[in-house]
Design an enzyme around this catalytic site. Structure first.
Site, PDB file in Angstrom:
ATOM      1  CD  GLU A 291      13.212   4.198   7.940  1.00  0.00           C
ATOM      2  OE1 GLU A 291      13.214   4.917   9.050  1.00  0.00           O
ATOM      3  OE2 GLU A 291      13.031   4.609   6.908  1.00  0.00           O
ATOM      4  CG  LEU A 292       8.792   2.749  13.453  1.00  0.00           C
ATOM      5  CD1 LEU A 292       8.647   2.437  14.619  1.00  0.00           C
ATOM      6  CD2 LEU A 292       7.730   2.873  12.493  1.00  0.00           C
TER       7      LEU A 292
ATOM      8  CB  CYS B  36      13.125   8.994   8.783  1.00  0.00           C
ATOM      9  SG  CYS B  36      13.745   7.997   7.474  1.00  0.00           S
TER      10      CYS B  36
ATOM     11  CB  SER C 202       4.472   8.619  12.453  1.00  0.00           C
ATOM     12  OG  SER C 202       3.467   7.897  12.631  1.00  0.00           O
TER      13      SER C 202
ATOM     14  CE  LYS D 244      -1.421   2.580   3.138  1.00  0.00           C
ATOM     15  NZ  LYS D 244      -1.035   4.083   2.707  1.00  0.00           N
TER      16      LYS D 244
HETATM   17  P1  NAD Z   1       0.949   9.625  10.127  1.00  0.00           P
HETATM   18  O1  NAD Z   1       1.430   9.245  11.646  1.00  0.00           O
HETATM   19  O2  NAD Z   1      -0.363   9.734   9.982  1.00  0.00           O
HETATM   20  O3  NAD Z   1       1.159   8.744   8.803  1.00  0.00           O
HETATM   21  C1  NAD Z   1       2.471   8.446   8.482  1.00  0.00           C
HETATM   22  C2  NAD Z   1       2.424   7.326   7.231  1.00  0.00           C
HETATM   23  O4  NAD Z   1       1.685   6.230   7.771  1.00  0.00           O
HETATM   24  C3  NAD Z   1       1.743   7.862   5.950  1.00  0.00           C
HETATM   25  O5  NAD Z   1       2.328   7.408   5.126  1.00  0.00           O
HETATM   26  C4  NAD Z   1       0.357   6.989   6.292  1.00  0.00           C
HETATM   27  O6  NAD Z   1      -0.327   6.633   5.015  1.00  0.00           O
HETATM   28  C5  NAD Z   1       0.791   6.008   6.935  1.00  0.00           C
HETATM   29  N1  NAD Z   1      -0.260   5.052   7.681  1.00  0.00           N
HETATM   30  C6  NAD Z   1      -1.114   6.024   8.833  1.00  0.00           C
HETATM   31  N2  NAD Z   1      -1.964   5.193   9.550  1.00  0.00           N
HETATM   32  C7  NAD Z   1      -1.496   4.029   9.079  1.00  0.00           C
HETATM   33  C8  NAD Z   1      -2.300   2.822   9.200  1.00  0.00           C
HETATM   34  N3  NAD Z   1      -3.477   2.831  10.285  1.00  0.00           N
HETATM   35  N4  NAD Z   1      -1.927   1.642   8.605  1.00  0.00           N
HETATM   36  C9  NAD Z   1      -0.954   1.849   7.793  1.00  0.00           C
HETATM   37  N5  NAD Z   1      -0.495   2.987   7.289  1.00  0.00           N
HETATM   38  C10 NAD Z   1      -0.761   4.140   8.153  1.00  0.00           C
HETATM   39  O7  NAD Z   1       1.839  10.761   9.943  1.00  0.00           O
HETATM   40  P2  NAD Z   1       1.935  11.912   8.746  1.00  0.00           P
HETATM   41  O8  NAD Z   1       1.186  13.308   9.088  1.00  0.00           O
HETATM   42  O9  NAD Z   1       1.711  11.238   7.397  1.00  0.00           O
HETATM   43  O10 NAD Z   1       3.359  12.114   8.732  1.00  0.00           O
HETATM   44  C11 NAD Z   1       3.912  12.774   9.729  1.00  0.00           C
HETATM   45  C12 NAD Z   1       4.824  11.902  10.799  1.00  0.00           C
HETATM   46  O11 NAD Z   1       5.097  10.711  10.016  1.00  0.00           O
HETATM   47  C13 NAD Z   1       6.269  12.336  11.044  1.00  0.00           C
HETATM   48  O12 NAD Z   1       6.413  13.142  12.285  1.00  0.00           O
HETATM   49  C14 NAD Z   1       7.208  11.392  10.801  1.00  0.00           C
HETATM   50  O13 NAD Z   1       7.803  10.949  11.950  1.00  0.00           O
HETATM   51  C15 NAD Z   1       6.633  10.139  10.105  1.00  0.00           C
HETATM   52  N6  NAD Z   1       7.020   9.862   8.827  1.00  0.00           N
HETATM   53  C16 NAD Z   1       8.117   9.168   8.889  1.00  0.00           C
HETATM   54  C17 NAD Z   1       8.457   8.766   7.600  1.00  0.00           C
HETATM   55  C18 NAD Z   1       9.903   7.960   7.578  1.00  0.00           C
HETATM   56  O14 NAD Z   1      10.600   8.032   6.471  1.00  0.00           O
HETATM   57  N7  NAD Z   1      10.471   7.344   8.672  1.00  0.00           N
HETATM   58  C19 NAD Z   1       7.905   8.970   6.508  1.00  0.00           C
HETATM   59  C20 NAD Z   1       6.569   9.696   6.486  1.00  0.00           C
HETATM   60  C21 NAD Z   1       6.313   9.829   7.720  1.00  0.00           C
END
Ligand code: NAD
Length: 476
Positions: A246-247, A280, A225, A171
């Protein structure tokens, strides 16, 4: 320029009954409609992935490797078209999008090589007995990739799964679906058997909630996240399904008093603004020795303030908008909280324009420990630059957050480097550079930054299980 969005299930492209908009974050125009997978689509993907696994695990490693390399070559050939769709949906400058496509291809190329090297082991045994350790693919992987690198993030997961002999249902992020779509197209054209790679989109919690509990799913791989990672890990643990997580990170940068101040400050400010800080491994908490702090901070602020912000399609632009609207208030709140607690907002600190999700390159100085940004990852173009009085204090600060993904230091002192290697709690430590990983190096975190590694010779371990075989030549 922007592709038509479809699911890729059982080797076929399909639309669905419901959809959602995909928006260009630079101007808020709608780019396309994202089809959302129904339970039936997910069931079909599961069935296809189970069948695909049977085919793929029985395909020789060399043939698997060759298929992956063919797909990687197609991605390189299609670099410009892919990069343009990434810039449209994500906002990053086109030249960074082009590099991302190449990095994605490199992930495939590295893992294609590793597919041929998943060596087992022979353990010495008594005469008439043989002990052999085999590494075997786990099965169907349910993977979830984020929006910050629309092409290279899905590439990491697909490469690991396919090189190991697993099948995968990915996904991809709903905000940035085109990168993963181009990858699926490249694999279709490279002759990957149907069902080995399935691509779905939709509401994240519905898809993870449906897929993770399924018996057929043998690994959950997620990048995103820490809070979502924790939720998915809890769900997977109820089914004893292993996870690769990988968070988040909140990377410290320790700037020692012996470093070349101007060069280190410039490198820090440029790197912080790369991908609008939505990385990240983004360097975020800069701890400069008090003897050099003033000049370091001055140079850092000067370079950060000079960052050219705008539409990523413009050649001169160094930093595009944030990838989605919700990050704008999230960053504004973090900056305002720090300001209220006594931090100096040396540059930036607010939304840049009314149209598009632009946020100013921001530098906060002398941020007190009780500000939220000292614990919460901003995931945006916001840097904290604070003075420290010793290496002890810098290491203490570096380790003071729940995260431990990347960490950086600038120094040439051997005694400092020795301590940094031993004491900084991260999965990736870089000295005198703000690059954190390459396809050939293992990447991942400690503490709340997750577990498991992607890339390097360790990268396929998460996708494989170890089977010990005891073969006796006589019945005993
Ligand atoms: P978020 O926590 O809402 O979502 C992060 C990612 O997780 C998104 O791609 C989203 O589609 C996916 N996601 C959310 N809920 C999910 C679920 N229940 N099941 C499967 N996937 C799910 O946060 P956001 O507002 O999109 O991004 C902000 C935070 O996300 C940042 O603070 C950062 O820490 C983290 N982030 C980290 C990375 C990374 O490369 N480690 C990448 C993107 C976001």
């Amino acid at each position: 320029m922007y592709p038509e969005l479809k699911l890729f299930v059982a080797g076929e492209w399909r639309t669905t009954g419901s959809d959602m908009p995909v928006v260009n974050p630079a101007n808020e125009d709608e780019l396309g409609r994202l089809p959302c997978a129904s339970a039936k689509d997910l069931d079909d993907a599961l069935e296809a992935a189970v069948k695909g696994f049977r085919i793929w695990r029985n395909t020789s490693p060399r043939e698997r490797s060759d298929t992956i390399l063919r797909a990687a070559a197609l991605l390189r050939e299609r670099q410009e078209a892919i990069a343009r769709s990434i810039t449209l949906e994500h906002g990053k400058p086109l030249k960074q999008a082009r590099l991302e496509v190449i990095r994605g291809a490199e992930f495939f190329e590295w893992d294609a090589g590793e597919a041929m090297r998943t060596y087992g082991r022979i353990i010495p045994a008594a005469p008439g007995h043989k002990f052999a350790v085999h590494h075997q693919p786990l099965g169907v992987v349910a993977a979830f990739s984020p929006w910050n690198f629309p092409m290279s993030q899905p590439a990491r997961k697909i490469a690991g799964a396919l090189a190991s002999g697993c099948s995968i249902i990915l996904k991809a992020a709903e905000e940035t679906p085109a990168g993963a779509l181009h990858i699926a197209k490249a694999f279709e054209d490279a002759g990957l058997p149907a069902g080995v790679l399935n691509l779905v989109f939709g509401r994240p919690s519905e898809i993870s909630g449906y897929l993770i509990p399924q018996d057929a799913v043998r690994l959950v791989a997620f990048t995103g996240s820490t809070s979502v990672g924790r939720h998915l890990t809890t769900l997977a643990s109820q089914h004893m399904t292993p996870v690769l997580m990988e968070l988040g990170g909140h990377a410290p940068v320790i700037v020692c008093e012996d470093t070349a101040i101007d060069e280190a400050a410039e490198a820090g400010a440029i790197r912080k603004m790369r991908n609008a800080g939505q990385v990240c491994t983004s360097p975020t908490r800069f701890f400069a020795h008090e003897r050099i702090f003033e000049r370091y901070a001055e140079k850092f602020v000067e370079r950060a303030a000079a960052t050219v912000v705008g539409n990523g399609m413009d050649d001169a632009v160094e930093m595009g908008p944030l990838a989605n609207e919700r990050r704008v208030p999230a960053l504004t709140d973090l900056v305002e909280d720090a300001r209220a607690k006594g931090a100096i907002v040396a540059t930036g600190g607010a939304r840049q324009t009314d149209r598009g999700y632009f946020f100013q390159p921001t530098v906060l100085l002398n941020v007190p420990d009780n500000a939220r940004i000292m614990r919460e990852e901003p995931f945006g173009p916001v840097a904290v630059v604070n003075p420290v009085s010793s290496l002890d204090e810098a290491i203490h600060e570096a380790n003071s957050v729940p995260f431990g993904l990347a960490g950086y230091a600038f120094t040439n002192r051997a005694d400092y480097i020795d301590r940094l290697i031993d004491e900084v709690e991260v999965g990736n430590l870089s000295i005198n550079t703000l690059e954190a990983s390459m396809p050939e190096t293992p990447f991942g975190g400690v503490k709340s930054s997750g577990y498991g590694r992607e890339g390097g010779s360790e990268g396929l371990e998460n996708y494989m299980t170890v089977k010990h075989v005891w073969h006796s030549t006589h019945i005993s």
